[in-house]
Design a protein around this motif. Structure first.
Motif, mmCIF file in Angstrom:
data_model
loop_
_atom_site.group_PDB
_atom_site.id
_atom_site.type_symbol
_atom_site.label_atom_id
_atom_site.label_comp_id
_atom_site.label_asym_id
_atom_site.label_seq_id
_atom_site.Cartn_x
_atom_site.Cartn_y
_atom_site.Cartn_z
ATOM 1 N N ALA A 42 13.058 -9.498 30.924
ATOM 2 C CA ALA A 42 12.992 -8.436 31.930
ATOM 3 C C ALA A 42 14.315 -7.742 32.220
ATOM 4 C CB ALA A 42 12.422 -8.989 33.244
ATOM 5 N N GLY A 43 15.437 -8.357 31.979
ATOM 6 C CA GLY A 43 16.697 -7.835 32.475
ATOM 7 C C GLY A 43 17.131 -6.491 31.938
ATOM 8 N N MET A 44 17.468 -6.452 30.645
ATOM 9 C CA MET A 44 18.000 -5.218 30.078
ATOM 10 C C MET A 44 16.950 -4.108 30.053
ATOM 11 S SD MET A 44 20.474 -6.480 26.985
ATOM 12 C CE MET A 44 19.169 -7.367 26.131
ATOM 13 N N GLY A 45 15.685 -4.474 29.941
ATOM 14 C CA GLY A 45 14.635 -3.464 29.923
ATOM 15 C C GLY A 45 14.566 -2.663 31.200
ATOM 16 N N TYR A 107 13.357 -18.343 5.047
ATOM 17 C CA TYR A 107 14.626 -17.620 5.006
ATOM 18 C C TYR A 107 14.483 -16.197 5.535
ATOM 19 C CZ TYR A 107 16.216 -21.539 2.158
ATOM 20 O OH TYR A 107 16.544 -22.794 1.711
ATOM 21 N N LEU A 108 13.326 -15.581 5.304
ATOM 22 C CA LEU A 108 13.096 -14.233 5.820
ATOM 23 C C LEU A 108 13.140 -14.231 7.342
ATOM 24 C CD1 LEU A 108 12.289 -11.269 5.174
ATOM 25 C CD2 LEU A 108 9.908 -11.984 5.431
ATOM 26 N N VAL A 109 12.452 -15.184 7.947
ATOM 27 C CA VAL A 109 12.448 -15.284 9.405
ATOM 28 C C VAL A 109 13.849 -15.584 9.920
ATOM 29 C CG1 VAL A 109 11.625 -16.624 11.374
ATOM 30 C CG2 VAL A 109 10.040 -15.973 9.568
ATOM 31 N N GLU A 110 14.548 -16.485 9.269
ATOM 32 C CA GLU A 110 15.879 -16.863 9.736
ATOM 33 C C GLU A 110 16.843 -15.690 9.692
ATOM 34 O OE1 GLU A 110 16.873 -20.217 7.354
ATOM 35 O OE2 GLU A 110 15.762 -21.643 8.608
ATOM 36 N N VAL A 111 16.761 -14.863 8.649
ATOM 37 C CA VAL A 111 17.634 -13.692 8.551
ATOM 38 C C VAL A 111 17.357 -12.722 9.693
ATOM 39 C CG1 VAL A 111 18.137 -11.623 7.204
ATOM 40 C CG2 VAL A 111 18.036 -13.843 6.073
ATOM 41 N N PHE A 112 16.072 -12.446 9.935
ATOM 42 C CA PHE A 112 15.720 -11.515 11.006
ATOM 43 C C PHE A 112 16.085 -12.077 12.378
ATOM 44 C CE2 PHE A 112 13.491 -9.140 7.844
ATOM 45 C CZ PHE A 112 13.335 -7.868 8.372
ATOM 46 N N LEU A 113 15.889 -13.387 12.564
ATOM 47 C CA LEU A 113 16.254 -13.996 13.840
ATOM 48 C C LEU A 113 17.755 -13.945 14.068
ATOM 49 C CD1 LEU A 113 13.951 -17.154 14.088
ATOM 50 C CD2 LEU A 113 13.774 -15.016 15.359
ATOM 51 N N LEU A 114 18.523 -14.181 13.009
ATOM 52 C CA LEU A 114 19.975 -14.088 13.137
ATOM 53 C C LEU A 114 20.396 -12.689 13.570
ATOM 54 C CD1 LEU A 114 21.262 -16.140 10.057
ATOM 55 C CD2 LEU A 114 21.639 -16.672 12.472
ATOM 56 N N CYS A 115 19.802 -11.674 12.941
ATOM 57 C CA CYS A 115 20.117 -10.290 13.301
ATOM 58 C C CYS A 115 19.703 -9.989 14.735
ATOM 59 C CB CYS A 115 19.419 -9.324 12.343
ATOM 60 S SG CYS A 115 20.008 -9.398 10.639
ATOM 61 N N PHE A 116 18.523 -10.478 15.119
ATOM 62 C CA PHE A 116 18.032 -10.247 16.480
ATOM 63 C C PHE A 116 18.943 -10.896 17.507
ATOM 64 C CE2 PHE A 116 15.764 -12.244 20.026
ATOM 65 C CZ PHE A 116 15.307 -11.129 20.693
ATOM 66 N N TYR A 117 19.207 -12.179 17.312
ATOM 67 C CA TYR A 117 20.051 -12.897 18.270
ATOM 68 C C TYR A 117 21.441 -12.278 18.347
ATOM 69 C CZ TYR A 117 16.881 -16.868 18.995
ATOM 70 O OH TYR A 117 15.831 -17.674 19.350
ATOM 71 N N ILE A 218 11.336 -0.048 23.656
ATOM 72 C CA ILE A 218 10.450 -0.728 24.599
ATOM 73 C C ILE A 218 10.044 -2.093 24.070
ATOM 74 C CG2 ILE A 218 8.160 -0.642 25.674
ATOM 75 C CD1 ILE A 218 8.522 2.436 25.785
ATOM 76 N N SER A 219 9.769 -2.174 22.767
ATOM 77 C CA SER A 219 9.372 -3.456 22.181
ATOM 78 C C SER A 219 10.492 -4.482 22.321
ATOM 79 C CB SER A 219 8.994 -3.286 20.711
ATOM 80 O OG SER A 219 10.125 -3.014 19.901
ATOM 81 N N LEU A 220 11.750 -4.029 22.176
ATOM 82 C CA LEU A 220 12.878 -4.931 22.377
ATOM 83 C C LEU A 220 12.911 -5.443 23.814
ATOM 84 C CD1 LEU A 220 15.471 -6.296 21.433
ATOM 85 C CD2 LEU A 220 16.711 -4.198 21.990
ATOM 86 N N SER A 221 12.518 -4.580 24.751
ATOM 87 C CA SER A 221 12.510 -4.965 26.156
ATOM 88 C C SER A 221 11.467 -6.038 26.454
ATOM 89 C CB SER A 221 12.263 -3.733 27.034
ATOM 90 O OG SER A 221 13.287 -2.776 26.865
ATOM 91 N N PHE A 222 10.449 -6.154 25.593
ATOM 92 C CA PHE A 222 9.452 -7.213 25.735
ATOM 93 C C PHE A 222 9.703 -8.348 24.738
ATOM 94 C CE2 PHE A 222 6.861 -3.803 27.675
ATOM 95 C CZ PHE A 222 6.373 -4.471 28.788
ATOM 96 N N GLY A 223 10.808 -8.276 24.022
ATOM 97 C CA GLY A 223 11.017 -9.161 22.884
ATOM 98 C C GLY A 223 11.566 -10.524 23.218
ATOM 99 N N GLY A 361 16.277 -3.057 18.365
ATOM 100 C CA GLY A 361 14.831 -3.139 18.529
ATOM 101 C C GLY A 361 14.088 -2.667 17.299
ATOM 102 N N ALA A 362 14.532 -1.554 16.714
ATOM 103 C CA ALA A 362 13.843 -1.006 15.556
ATOM 104 C C ALA A 362 14.013 -1.874 14.319
ATOM 105 C CB ALA A 362 14.369 0.407 15.271
ATOM 106 N N LEU A 363 15.227 -2.349 14.101
ATOM 107 C CA LEU A 363 15.537 -3.034 12.853
ATOM 108 C C LEU A 363 15.004 -4.458 12.800
ATOM 109 C CD1 LEU A 363 17.045 -2.477 10.217
ATOM 110 C CD2 LEU A 363 19.099 -3.435 11.257
ATOM 111 N N THR A 364 15.019 -5.152 13.910
ATOM 112 C CA THR A 364 14.644 -6.573 13.882
ATOM 113 C C THR A 364 13.436 -6.921 14.739
ATOM 114 O OG1 THR A 364 16.126 -7.176 15.719
ATOM 115 C CG2 THR A 364 17.057 -7.190 13.504
ATOM 116 N N ASN A 365 13.413 -6.384 15.956
ATOM 117 C CA ASN A 365 12.412 -6.864 16.895
ATOM 118 C C ASN A 365 11.001 -6.417 16.560
ATOM 119 O OD1 ASN A 365 12.797 -8.635 19.129
ATOM 120 N ND2 ASN A 365 11.809 -7.106 20.413
ATOM 121 N N CYS A 366 10.867 -5.237 15.965
ATOM 122 C CA CYS A 366 9.529 -4.783 15.580
ATOM 123 C C CYS A 366 8.895 -5.751 14.595
ATOM 124 C CB CYS A 366 9.604 -3.380 14.962
ATOM 125 S SG CYS A 366 9.954 -2.076 16.168
#
Length: 422
Positions: A42-45, A107-117, A218-223, A361-366
Protein backbone atom coordinates in the motif's frame (compact mmCIF):
# COMPACT_ATOMS: atom_id res chain seq x y z
CA UNK A 1 -8.87 -33.02 -9.08
CA UNK A 2 -11.33 -32.44 -11.85
CA UNK A 3 -14.22 -31.97 -9.43
CA UNK A 4 -14.86 -29.07 -7.11
CA UNK A 5 -14.92 -31.38 -4.08
CA UNK A 6 -11.61 -33.05 -4.86
CA UNK A 7 -9.89 -29.76 -5.58
CA UNK A 8 -11.13 -28.12 -2.39
CA UNK A 9 -10.41 -31.17 -0.26
CA UNK A 10 -6.85 -31.52 -1.55
CA UNK A 11 -6.12 -27.84 -1.12
CA UNK A 12 -7.43 -27.61 2.43
CA UNK A 13 -5.75 -30.82 3.53
CA UNK A 14 -2.34 -29.80 2.27
CA UNK A 15 -2.44 -26.24 3.59
CA UNK A 16 -1.55 -27.53 7.05
CA UNK A 17 1.68 -29.14 5.86
CA UNK A 18 5.01 -27.37 6.32
CA UNK A 19 8.24 -28.77 4.96
CA UNK A 20 11.03 -26.44 5.98
CA UNK A 21 12.62 -25.90 9.35
CA UNK A 22 11.88 -22.25 9.98
CA UNK A 23 11.08 -22.04 13.70
CA UNK A 24 8.65 -19.18 13.07
CA UNK A 25 6.57 -21.08 10.50
CA UNK A 26 2.93 -21.27 11.46
CA UNK A 27 3.15 -18.83 14.41
CA UNK A 28 1.67 -15.67 12.87
CA UNK A 29 -1.98 -14.69 13.29
CA UNK A 30 -4.29 -13.90 10.40
CA UNK A 31 -4.34 -10.35 11.73
CA UNK A 32 -0.56 -10.13 11.41
CA UNK A 33 -0.61 -11.62 7.90
CA UNK A 34 -3.25 -9.07 6.85
CA UNK A 35 -1.10 -6.16 8.02
CA UNK A 36 2.00 -7.65 6.40
CA UNK A 37 0.26 -7.75 3.01
CA UNK A 38 -1.25 -4.27 3.32
CA UNK A 39 2.03 -2.78 4.52
CA UNK A 40 4.00 -4.29 1.64
CA UNK A 41 1.65 -3.23 -1.16
CA UNK A 42 0.00 0.00 0.00
CA UNK A 43 2.75 2.52 0.71
CA UNK A 44 4.31 3.74 -2.51
CA UNK A 45 1.08 3.24 -4.45
CA UNK A 46 -0.66 5.88 -2.35
CA UNK A 47 1.75 8.64 -3.38
CA UNK A 48 2.02 7.27 -6.94
CA UNK A 49 -1.66 6.66 -7.74
CA UNK A 50 -2.67 10.18 -8.79
CA UNK A 51 0.27 10.16 -11.23
CA UNK A 52 -1.07 6.91 -12.71
CA UNK A 53 -4.44 8.65 -13.18
CA UNK A 54 -2.59 11.42 -15.01
CA UNK A 55 -0.97 8.85 -17.30
CA UNK A 56 -4.23 7.26 -18.50
CA UNK A 57 -6.98 9.66 -17.39
CA UNK A 58 -10.04 8.71 -15.35
CA UNK A 59 -9.85 5.29 -17.00
CA UNK A 60 -7.20 4.56 -14.35
CA UNK A 61 -10.05 4.01 -11.88
CA UNK A 62 -11.13 0.98 -13.90
CA UNK A 63 -7.51 -0.15 -14.25
CA UNK A 64 -7.08 0.02 -10.48
CA UNK A 65 -10.15 -2.11 -9.74
CA UNK A 66 -9.19 -4.47 -12.57
CA UNK A 67 -5.63 -4.86 -11.27
CA UNK A 68 -6.89 -5.50 -7.74
CA UNK A 69 -9.21 -8.28 -8.92
CA UNK A 70 -6.50 -9.91 -11.04
CA UNK A 71 -3.97 -9.70 -8.21
CA UNK A 72 -6.37 -11.39 -5.79
CA UNK A 73 -6.79 -14.25 -8.22
CA UNK A 74 -3.10 -14.62 -9.06
CA UNK A 75 -2.17 -14.38 -5.38
CA UNK A 76 -4.61 -17.19 -4.68
CA UNK A 77 -3.35 -19.51 -7.42
CA UNK A 78 0.29 -18.76 -6.60
CA UNK A 79 -0.11 -20.05 -3.04
CA UNK A 80 -2.29 -22.88 -4.30
CA UNK A 81 0.61 -24.00 -6.49
CA UNK A 82 2.71 -24.47 -3.35
CA UNK A 83 0.51 -27.48 -2.55
CA UNK A 84 -0.06 -28.79 -6.07
CA UNK A 85 1.11 -32.38 -5.47
CA UNK A 86 -1.06 -33.03 -2.41
CA UNK A 87 1.93 -34.27 -0.42
CA UNK A 88 4.24 -31.41 0.49
CA UNK A 89 4.57 -27.63 0.48
CA UNK A 90 7.04 -26.08 -1.92
CA UNK A 91 9.53 -23.69 -0.37
CA UNK A 92 8.66 -20.58 -2.38
CA UNK A 93 8.06 -18.84 -5.69
CA UNK A 94 11.15 -20.14 -7.49
CA UNK A 95 10.35 -23.69 -6.32
CA UNK A 96 6.99 -23.36 -8.06
CA UNK A 97 8.78 -22.39 -11.25
CA UNK A 98 11.05 -25.41 -10.92
CA UNK A 99 8.11 -27.76 -10.29
CA UNK A 100 6.41 -26.45 -13.42
CA UNK A 101 9.31 -26.13 -15.88
CA UNK A 102 12.38 -27.60 -14.23
CA UNK A 103 15.61 -25.66 -13.78
CA UNK A 104 14.62 -23.23 -16.54
CA UNK A 105 11.49 -22.24 -14.62
CA UNK A 106 13.44 -21.87 -11.41
CA UNK A 107 16.13 -19.64 -12.88
CA UNK A 108 13.61 -17.59 -14.86
CA UNK A 109 11.66 -16.78 -11.70
CA UNK A 110 14.82 -16.04 -9.75
CA UNK A 111 16.07 -13.58 -12.38
CA UNK A 112 12.76 -11.71 -12.44
CA UNK A 113 12.53 -11.71 -8.64
CA UNK A 114 16.04 -10.32 -8.37
CA UNK A 115 15.14 -7.51 -10.76
CA UNK A 116 11.88 -6.84 -8.91
CA UNK A 117 13.44 -6.78 -5.46
CA UNK A 118 16.32 -4.66 -6.65
CA UNK A 119 14.03 -2.18 -8.36
CA UNK A 120 11.63 -1.90 -5.43
CA UNK A 121 14.51 -1.70 -2.95
CA UNK A 122 15.91 1.24 -4.89
CA UNK A 123 12.46 2.83 -5.11
CA UNK A 124 12.12 2.60 -1.32
CA UNK A 125 15.44 4.38 -0.81
CA UNK A 126 14.66 7.00 -3.45
CA UNK A 127 11.30 7.84 -1.91
CA UNK A 128 12.69 8.09 1.61
CA UNK A 129 15.56 10.26 0.39
CA UNK A 130 13.19 12.60 -1.47
CA UNK A 131 10.86 12.88 1.52
CA UNK A 132 13.67 13.49 4.00
CA UNK A 133 15.09 16.23 1.82
CA UNK A 134 11.68 17.90 1.42
CA UNK A 135 11.10 17.87 5.17
CA UNK A 136 14.55 19.00 6.31
CA UNK A 137 14.85 21.66 3.60
CA UNK A 138 12.20 23.55 5.53
CA UNK A 139 14.80 24.09 8.26
CA UNK A 140 18.22 25.69 8.04
CA UNK A 141 19.83 22.37 7.05
CA UNK A 142 20.31 21.89 3.31
CA UNK A 143 21.88 18.72 1.92
CA UNK A 144 21.90 17.31 -1.59
CA UNK A 145 19.49 14.58 -2.65
CA UNK A 146 22.40 12.13 -2.99
CA UNK A 147 23.38 12.69 0.62
CA UNK A 148 19.80 12.10 1.76
CA UNK A 149 19.70 8.96 -0.38
CA UNK A 150 22.72 7.63 1.50
CA UNK A 151 21.11 8.53 4.82
CA UNK A 152 17.91 6.74 3.75
CA UNK A 153 19.89 3.62 2.89
CA UNK A 154 21.57 3.66 6.29
CA UNK A 155 18.23 4.03 8.08
CA UNK A 156 16.74 1.05 6.21
CA UNK A 157 19.96 -0.93 6.69
CA UNK A 158 19.50 -1.03 10.48
CA UNK A 159 16.30 -3.16 10.65
CA UNK A 160 17.36 -5.01 7.50
CA UNK A 161 20.41 -6.34 9.35
CA UNK A 162 18.90 -6.67 12.83
CA UNK A 163 15.76 -8.63 11.94
CA UNK A 164 16.33 -12.14 10.67
CA UNK A 165 12.92 -13.39 9.51
CA UNK A 166 9.46 -12.20 8.39
CA UNK A 167 7.90 -12.97 11.76
CA UNK A 168 10.14 -10.48 13.55
CA UNK A 169 9.00 -7.54 11.38
CA UNK A 170 5.28 -8.22 11.82
CA UNK A 171 4.82 -5.41 14.34
CA UNK A 172 6.36 -2.95 11.88
CA UNK A 173 3.57 -3.78 9.41
CA UNK A 174 0.88 -2.59 11.82
CA UNK A 175 2.47 0.82 12.30
CA UNK A 176 3.28 1.05 8.59
CA UNK A 177 -0.36 0.47 7.66
CA UNK A 178 -1.59 3.08 10.14
CA UNK A 179 0.90 5.56 8.68
CA UNK A 180 -0.47 4.90 5.20
CA UNK A 181 -4.07 5.47 6.32
CA UNK A 182 -3.00 8.76 7.87
CA UNK A 183 -1.27 9.73 4.62
CA UNK A 184 -4.46 9.09 2.62
CA UNK A 185 -6.43 11.22 5.08
CA UNK A 186 -3.98 14.08 4.54
CA UNK A 187 -4.17 13.68 0.74
CA UNK A 188 -7.95 13.93 1.00
CA UNK A 189 -7.82 17.02 3.21
CA UNK A 190 -5.26 18.89 1.10
CA UNK A 191 -6.76 17.73 -2.21
CA UNK A 192 -10.30 18.76 -1.27
CA UNK A 193 -8.92 22.11 -0.16
CA UNK A 194 -7.51 22.64 -3.68
CA UNK A 195 -10.59 21.54 -5.63
CA UNK A 196 -11.54 25.14 -6.36
CA UNK A 197 -8.31 25.45 -8.37
CA UNK A 198 -8.83 22.21 -10.33
CA UNK A 199 -10.54 23.94 -13.28
CA UNK A 200 -7.22 25.35 -14.44
CA UNK A 201 -5.88 21.83 -14.97
CA UNK A 202 -6.69 19.37 -17.74
CA UNK A 203 -8.59 16.18 -16.93
CA UNK A 204 -9.02 13.43 -19.52
CA UNK A 205 -11.47 10.55 -19.43
CA UNK A 206 -9.03 8.25 -21.18
CA UNK A 207 -5.51 8.75 -22.51
CA UNK A 208 -5.12 5.66 -24.67
CA UNK A 209 -1.37 5.82 -25.22
CA UNK A 210 -0.79 6.04 -21.47
CA UNK A 211 -2.84 2.96 -20.55
CA UNK A 212 0.00 0.39 -20.77
CA UNK A 213 2.42 2.36 -18.61
CA UNK A 214 -0.37 3.27 -16.17
CA UNK A 215 -1.37 -0.37 -15.86
CA UNK A 216 2.26 -1.31 -15.28
CA UNK A 217 2.58 1.34 -12.58
CA UNK A 218 -0.70 0.34 -10.91
CA UNK A 219 0.18 -3.35 -11.03
CA UNK A 220 3.44 -2.57 -9.23
CA UNK A 221 1.39 -0.81 -6.56
CA UNK A 222 -0.46 -4.10 -5.95
CA UNK A 223 2.68 -6.18 -6.39
CA UNK A 224 3.28 -8.22 -3.29
CA UNK A 225 3.39 -11.63 -5.00
CA UNK A 226 7.08 -12.30 -4.25
CA UNK A 227 6.35 -11.96 -0.54
CA UNK A 228 3.07 -13.90 -0.48
CA UNK A 229 4.59 -17.38 -0.04
CA UNK A 230 6.70 -16.13 2.87
CA UNK A 231 3.70 -14.44 4.53
CA UNK A 232 1.43 -17.46 4.03
CA UNK A 233 4.12 -19.74 5.43
CA UNK A 234 4.06 -17.97 8.80
CA UNK A 235 0.27 -18.21 9.24
CA UNK A 236 -1.25 -20.41 11.93
CA UNK A 237 -4.21 -21.12 9.63
CA UNK A 238 -2.95 -21.14 6.03
CA UNK A 239 -6.40 -22.17 4.80
CA UNK A 240 -7.45 -18.58 5.48
CA UNK A 241 -4.90 -17.21 3.02
CA UNK A 242 -7.31 -16.29 0.22
CA UNK A 243 -9.67 -14.56 2.65
CA UNK A 244 -6.82 -12.59 4.22
CA UNK A 245 -5.42 -11.71 0.80
CA UNK A 246 -8.81 -10.49 -0.42
CA UNK A 247 -9.35 -8.33 2.67
CA UNK A 248 -5.88 -6.83 2.35
CA UNK A 249 -6.27 -6.14 -1.38
CA UNK A 250 -9.69 -4.54 -0.97
CA UNK A 251 -8.36 -2.36 1.85
CA UNK A 252 -5.52 -1.27 -0.41
CA UNK A 253 -7.94 -0.67 -3.29
CA UNK A 254 -10.01 1.71 -1.16
CA UNK A 255 -6.89 3.64 -0.12
CA UNK A 256 -5.68 3.84 -3.73
CA UNK A 257 -9.01 4.99 -5.13
CA UNK A 258 -9.33 7.73 -2.54
CA UNK A 259 -5.77 8.98 -3.13
CA UNK A 260 -5.96 8.64 -6.93
CA UNK A 261 -9.37 10.20 -7.51
CA UNK A 262 -8.94 13.16 -5.16
CA UNK A 263 -5.33 13.73 -6.23
CA UNK A 264 -6.13 13.75 -9.95
CA UNK A 265 -9.33 15.77 -9.44
CA UNK A 266 -7.41 18.44 -7.53
CA UNK A 267 -4.26 18.68 -9.67
CA UNK A 268 -5.16 17.14 -13.06
CA UNK A 269 -2.35 16.94 -15.58
CA UNK A 270 -0.02 18.85 -13.22
CA UNK A 271 0.07 16.09 -10.61
CA UNK A 272 3.52 14.82 -9.68
CA UNK A 273 4.91 11.65 -8.19
CA UNK A 274 5.12 11.60 -5.24
CA UNK A 275 1.98 13.73 -4.89
CA UNK A 276 3.49 15.67 -1.97
CA UNK A 277 5.35 17.74 -4.56
CA UNK A 278 1.98 19.35 -5.40
CA UNK A 279 1.27 20.26 -1.78
CA UNK A 280 2.06 23.71 -0.35
CA UNK A 281 5.68 23.51 0.77
CA UNK A 282 6.18 24.22 4.44
CA UNK A 283 2.55 23.57 5.39
CA UNK A 284 2.06 21.45 8.55
CA UNK A 285 -0.14 18.91 6.73
CA UNK A 286 2.43 18.51 3.97
CA UNK A 287 5.13 17.84 6.51
CA UNK A 288 2.90 15.41 8.44
CA UNK A 289 1.94 13.44 5.33
CA UNK A 290 5.51 13.28 4.09
CA UNK A 291 6.67 12.07 7.50
CA UNK A 292 3.88 9.46 7.65
CA UNK A 293 4.60 7.89 4.27
CA UNK A 294 8.32 7.96 5.05
CA UNK A 295 7.61 6.03 8.24
CA UNK A 296 5.49 3.59 6.26
CA UNK A 297 8.26 2.92 3.76
CA UNK A 298 10.76 2.53 6.58
CA UNK A 299 8.50 -0.17 8.05
CA UNK A 300 7.62 -1.80 4.73
CA UNK A 301 11.16 -1.96 3.36
CA UNK A 302 12.44 -4.58 5.85
CA UNK A 303 9.46 -6.85 5.10
CA UNK A 304 10.21 -6.91 1.38
CA UNK A 305 13.99 -6.82 1.57
CA UNK A 306 14.23 -9.52 4.23
CA UNK A 307 12.17 -11.79 1.99
CA UNK A 308 14.65 -11.02 -0.79
CA UNK A 309 17.65 -11.66 1.45
CA UNK A 310 16.21 -14.94 2.71
CA UNK A 311 16.07 -16.22 -0.86
CA UNK A 312 19.70 -15.29 -1.46
CA UNK A 313 20.73 -16.79 1.89
CA UNK A 314 18.98 -20.00 0.90
CA UNK A 315 20.95 -20.13 -2.36
CA UNK A 316 24.20 -19.45 -0.49
CA UNK A 317 23.24 -22.01 2.20
CA UNK A 318 23.39 -19.52 5.02
CA UNK A 319 21.25 -21.60 7.36
CA UNK A 320 21.42 -23.82 10.46
CA UNK A 321 22.00 -26.96 8.42
CA UNK A 322 25.07 -25.71 6.56
CA UNK A 323 26.52 -23.04 8.81
CA UNK A 324 27.09 -22.51 12.53
CA UNK A 325 25.18 -19.79 14.37
CA UNK A 326 28.42 -17.88 14.96
CA UNK A 327 29.31 -17.87 11.28
CA UNK A 328 25.75 -16.88 10.32
CA UNK A 329 25.97 -13.87 12.61
CA UNK A 330 28.96 -12.70 10.60
CA UNK A 331 28.03 -13.71 7.05
CA UNK A 332 24.39 -12.56 7.09
CA UNK A 333 25.08 -8.92 8.12
CA UNK A 334 27.94 -8.71 5.61
CA UNK A 335 25.69 -9.98 2.81
CA UNK A 336 22.83 -7.65 3.68
CA UNK A 337 25.18 -4.70 4.03
CA UNK A 338 26.56 -5.40 0.56
CA UNK A 339 23.05 -5.54 -0.87
CA UNK A 340 22.17 -2.23 0.75
CA UNK A 341 25.28 -0.59 -0.73
CA UNK A 342 24.17 -1.69 -4.21
CA UNK A 343 20.66 -0.34 -3.62
CA UNK A 344 22.06 2.99 -2.48
CA UNK A 345 24.45 3.39 -5.43
CA UNK A 346 21.70 2.84 -8.00
CA UNK A 347 19.25 5.07 -6.11
CA UNK A 348 21.70 7.96 -6.07
CA UNK A 349 21.79 8.18 -9.86
CA UNK A 350 18.11 7.60 -10.77
CA UNK A 351 16.28 10.83 -9.92
CA UNK A 352 12.98 10.23 -11.76
CA UNK A 353 11.01 8.37 -9.09
CA UNK A 354 7.69 8.12 -10.96
CA UNK A 355 9.22 6.91 -14.22
CA UNK A 356 11.52 4.50 -12.39
CA UNK A 357 8.51 2.99 -10.61
CA UNK A 358 6.77 2.57 -13.95
CA UNK A 359 9.82 0.88 -15.48
CA UNK A 360 10.14 -1.60 -12.61
CA UNK A 361 6.43 -2.36 -12.81
CA UNK A 362 6.43 -2.90 -16.56
CA UNK A 363 9.63 -4.90 -16.82
CA UNK A 364 9.28 -7.28 -13.89
CA UNK A 365 6.06 -7.01 -11.96
CA UNK A 366 3.70 -7.64 -14.85
CA UNK A 367 5.32 -11.04 -15.24
CA UNK A 368 5.67 -11.81 -11.54
CA UNK A 369 2.12 -10.97 -10.48
CA UNK A 370 0.22 -11.69 -13.70
CA UNK A 371 1.89 -14.09 -16.11
CA UNK A 372 3.98 -16.49 -14.00
CA UNK A 373 1.34 -17.50 -11.42
CA UNK A 374 -1.20 -18.28 -14.14
CA UNK A 375 1.21 -20.17 -16.39
CA UNK A 376 2.51 -22.23 -13.46
CA UNK A 377 -1.05 -22.92 -12.31
CA UNK A 378 -2.06 -24.18 -15.76
CA UNK A 379 1.03 -26.35 -16.00
CA UNK A 380 0.90 -27.88 -12.50
CA UNK A 381 -2.83 -28.53 -12.34
CA UNK A 382 -3.39 -29.21 -16.05
CA UNK A 383 -5.59 -26.94 -18.12
CA UNK A 384 -8.10 -29.77 -18.68
CA UNK A 385 -8.74 -29.87 -14.92
CA UNK A 386 -9.49 -26.16 -14.66
CA UNK A 387 -12.95 -24.65 -15.09
CA UNK A 388 -13.67 -23.02 -18.46
CA UNK A 389 -14.27 -19.56 -17.00
CA UNK A 390 -10.98 -19.76 -15.15
CA UNK A 391 -9.25 -20.59 -18.44
CA UNK A 392 -10.76 -17.46 -19.99
CA UNK A 393 -9.63 -15.40 -17.00
CA UNK A 394 -6.14 -16.91 -17.21
CA UNK A 395 -5.93 -16.03 -20.91
CA UNK A 396 -6.97 -12.45 -20.19
CA UNK A 397 -4.38 -12.17 -17.42
CA UNK A 398 -1.57 -13.45 -19.65
CA UNK A 399 -2.48 -11.05 -22.46
CA UNK A 400 -2.72 -8.11 -20.05
CA UNK A 401 0.61 -8.98 -18.48
CA UNK A 402 2.49 -9.37 -21.75
CA UNK A 403 1.04 -6.27 -23.41
CA UNK A 404 1.66 -4.16 -20.31
CA UNK A 405 5.22 -5.46 -20.08
CA UNK A 406 6.17 -4.67 -23.68
CA UNK A 407 4.39 -1.35 -24.21
CA UNK A 408 4.86 -0.18 -20.63
CA UNK A 409 8.61 -0.86 -20.73
CA UNK A 410 9.00 1.07 -23.98
CA UNK A 411 7.15 4.10 -22.64
CA UNK A 412 8.90 3.97 -19.26
CA UNK A 413 12.36 3.82 -20.85
CA UNK A 414 11.53 6.81 -23.08
CA UNK A 415 10.25 8.84 -20.14
CA UNK A 416 13.22 7.90 -17.98
CA UNK A 417 15.71 8.86 -20.69
CA UNK A 418 13.95 12.20 -21.09
CA UNK A 419 14.03 12.82 -17.35
CA UNK A 420 17.72 11.94 -17.07
CA UNK A 421 18.64 14.19 -20.00
CA UNK A 422 16.99 17.26 -18.45
Amino acid sequence: MSTDFDEKNTYEKDLSFEVNNDPHAGTSSNFGAYFNVVCVIAGMGVVQMAYAFNQSGWFAAFLTVFSCFLCIYTGHVLVKCLYYDGKSRLSGYSAIGEAAFGKFGKYLVEVFLLCFYFGVGCAFIMLIGINMKDMIDQTSVHLSLKVWTIIAAVVIWVPFVIFKTMKEVEILAVFGTLATVFTVVVILIVGIGHLDESKQYKHEFVHVSGIPIALASISLSFGGSPVFPAVEKTMKTPKSWTKILTCAMVTTLVLYMLAGVIGYLAYGNSVNSPIFQNFPQGAPLTFAATAAITIHVLFAAPILLISFSLDIEKWLRINDECMSQTKQRIVRPVLRTGLMVLFALVSMFVPAFGDFMSLVGALTNCQIIFVFPVVFYLKLYGWRNIRWYELILCAIIIVVGMVSCVLGTIDAVKNLITALSN
